[in-house]
Design a protein around this motif. Structure first.
Motif, mmCIF file in Angstrom:
data_model
loop_
_atom_site.group_PDB
_atom_site.id
_atom_site.type_symbol
_atom_site.label_atom_id
_atom_site.label_comp_id
_atom_site.label_asym_id
_atom_site.label_seq_id
_atom_site.Cartn_x
_atom_site.Cartn_y
_atom_site.Cartn_z
ATOM 1 N N LEU A 59 5.756 -10.302 2.211
ATOM 2 C CA LEU A 59 4.570 -10.082 1.400
ATOM 3 C C LEU A 59 4.748 -8.788 0.620
ATOM 4 N N LYS A 60 4.653 -8.887 -0.688
ATOM 5 C CA LYS A 60 4.755 -7.706 -1.543
ATOM 6 C C LYS A 60 3.344 -7.243 -1.883
ATOM 7 N N ILE A 61 3.104 -5.937 -1.674
ATOM 8 C CA ILE A 61 1.788 -5.371 -1.948
ATOM 9 C C ILE A 61 1.922 -4.215 -2.925
ATOM 10 N N ALA A 62 0.825 -3.890 -3.580
ATOM 11 C CA ALA A 62 0.756 -2.704 -4.432
ATOM 12 C C ALA A 62 -0.436 -1.890 -3.971
ATOM 13 N N TYR A 63 -0.223 -0.601 -3.822
ATOM 14 C CA TYR A 63 -1.305 0.295 -3.451
ATOM 15 C C TYR A 63 -2.058 0.743 -4.694
ATOM 16 N N GLN A 64 -3.323 1.103 -4.485
ATOM 17 C CA GLN A 64 -4.164 1.597 -5.566
ATOM 18 C C GLN A 64 -4.885 2.852 -5.095
ATOM 19 N N GLY A 65 -5.438 3.589 -6.042
ATOM 20 C CA GLY A 65 -6.247 4.759 -5.715
ATOM 21 C C GLY A 65 -5.456 5.819 -4.983
ATOM 22 N N SER A 66 -6.082 6.435 -3.984
ATOM 23 C CA SER A 66 -5.445 7.539 -3.263
ATOM 24 C C SER A 66 -4.213 7.099 -2.479
ATOM 25 N N CYS A 67 -4.072 5.808 -2.234
ATOM 26 C CA CYS A 67 -2.898 5.313 -1.496
ATOM 27 C C CYS A 67 -1.600 5.499 -2.280
ATOM 28 N N THR A 68 -1.703 5.596 -3.596
ATOM 29 C CA THR A 68 -0.485 5.707 -4.405
ATOM 30 C C THR A 68 0.218 7.046 -4.221
ATOM 31 N N THR A 69 -0.501 8.070 -3.768
ATOM 32 C CA THR A 69 0.109 9.387 -3.582
ATOM 33 C C THR A 69 0.134 9.833 -2.129
ATOM 34 N N CYS A 70 -0.322 9.005 -1.239
ATOM 35 C CA CYS A 70 -0.398 9.376 0.179
ATOM 36 C C CYS A 70 0.905 9.014 0.896
ATOM 37 N N PRO A 71 1.524 9.985 1.564
ATOM 38 C CA PRO A 71 2.762 9.690 2.294
ATOM 39 C C PRO A 71 2.589 8.633 3.386
ATOM 40 N N SER A 72 1.397 8.523 3.961
ATOM 41 C CA SER A 72 1.149 7.536 5.019
ATOM 42 C C SER A 72 1.238 6.100 4.508
ATOM 43 N N SER A 73 1.074 5.916 3.195
ATOM 44 C CA SER A 73 1.126 4.570 2.621
ATOM 45 C C SER A 73 2.463 3.888 2.873
ATOM 46 N N PHE A 74 3.497 4.687 3.004
ATOM 47 C CA PHE A 74 4.825 4.119 3.207
ATOM 48 C C PHE A 74 5.323 4.350 4.628
ATOM 49 N N GLY A 75 4.439 4.844 5.485
ATOM 50 C CA GLY A 75 4.778 5.083 6.890
ATOM 51 C C GLY A 75 3.808 4.366 7.799
ATOM 52 N N SER A 76 2.894 5.130 8.375
ATOM 53 C CA SER A 76 1.995 4.570 9.382
ATOM 54 C C SER A 76 1.045 3.519 8.824
ATOM 55 N N THR A 77 0.553 3.700 7.608
ATOM 56 C CA THR A 77 -0.356 2.707 7.023
ATOM 57 C C THR A 77 0.369 1.388 6.797
ATOM 58 N N LEU A 78 1.561 1.454 6.241
ATOM 59 C CA LEU A 78 2.348 0.246 6.006
ATOM 60 C C LEU A 78 2.665 -0.448 7.330
ATOM 61 N N HIS A 79 3.029 0.323 8.334
ATOM 62 C CA HIS A 79 3.324 -0.246 9.656
ATOM 63 C C HIS A 79 2.079 -0.936 10.230
ATOM 64 N N SER A 80 0.923 -0.319 10.068
ATOM 65 C CA SER A 80 -0.320 -0.912 10.587
ATOM 66 C C SER A 80 -0.656 -2.215 9.869
ATOM 67 N N ILE A 81 -0.503 -2.227 8.556
ATOM 68 C CA ILE A 81 -0.767 -3.442 7.781
ATOM 69 C C ILE A 81 0.163 -4.559 8.251
ATOM 70 N N GLU A 82 1.431 -4.252 8.375
ATOM 71 C CA GLU A 82 2.401 -5.251 8.815
ATOM 72 C C GLU A 82 2.072 -5.748 10.223
ATOM 73 N N HIS A 83 1.695 -4.847 11.105
ATOM 74 C CA HIS A 83 1.360 -5.224 12.485
ATOM 75 C C HIS A 83 0.167 -6.192 12.514
ATOM 76 N N ILE A 84 -0.878 -5.878 11.760
ATOM 77 C CA ILE A 84 -2.065 -6.746 11.707
ATOM 78 C C ILE A 84 -1.692 -8.124 11.179
ATOM 79 N N LEU A 85 -0.923 -8.156 10.097
ATOM 80 C CA LEU A 85 -0.541 -9.441 9.505
ATOM 81 C C LEU A 85 0.375 -10.241 10.419
ATOM 82 N N ARG A 86 1.222 -9.569 11.163
ATOM 83 C CA ARG A 86 2.076 -10.291 12.119
ATOM 84 C C ARG A 86 1.244 -10.898 13.237
#
Length: 72
Positions: A29-56
């Motif tokens: 699944l390819k996603i695009a971040y918007q708003g404050s997520c585009t500059t937040c380091p967590s978007s490519f770390g813990s947030t991305l991991h959490s999203i993937e975990h929920i979807l799995r």
């Protein structure tokens, strides 16, 4: 889309961020971040991991989530 809308988007919006589903190709699944997520380091770390975990858990156990990085 429903899992993102119900399980992910409300939490991302709390920090003035957003997420858009770009494409689903096989089990990626390819996603695009918007708003404050585009500059937040967590978007490519813990947030991305959490999203993937929920979807799995809710969609498919081997689904992977890849952020699309848009350069200005």
């Amino acid at each position: 889309q429903a899992v993102i809308d119900q399980e992910v988007r409300p939490y991302i919006e709390l920090d003035e961020g957003g997420i858009t589903l770009v494409a689903l190709e096989e089990l990626t699944l390819k996603i695009a971040y918007q708003g404050s997520c585009t500059t937040c380091p967590s978007s490519f770390g813990s947030t991305l991991h959490s999203i993937e975990h929920i979807l799995r858990m809710k969609v498919h156990p081997t689904l992977s989530v890849v952020p699309i990085i848009e350069l200005p």
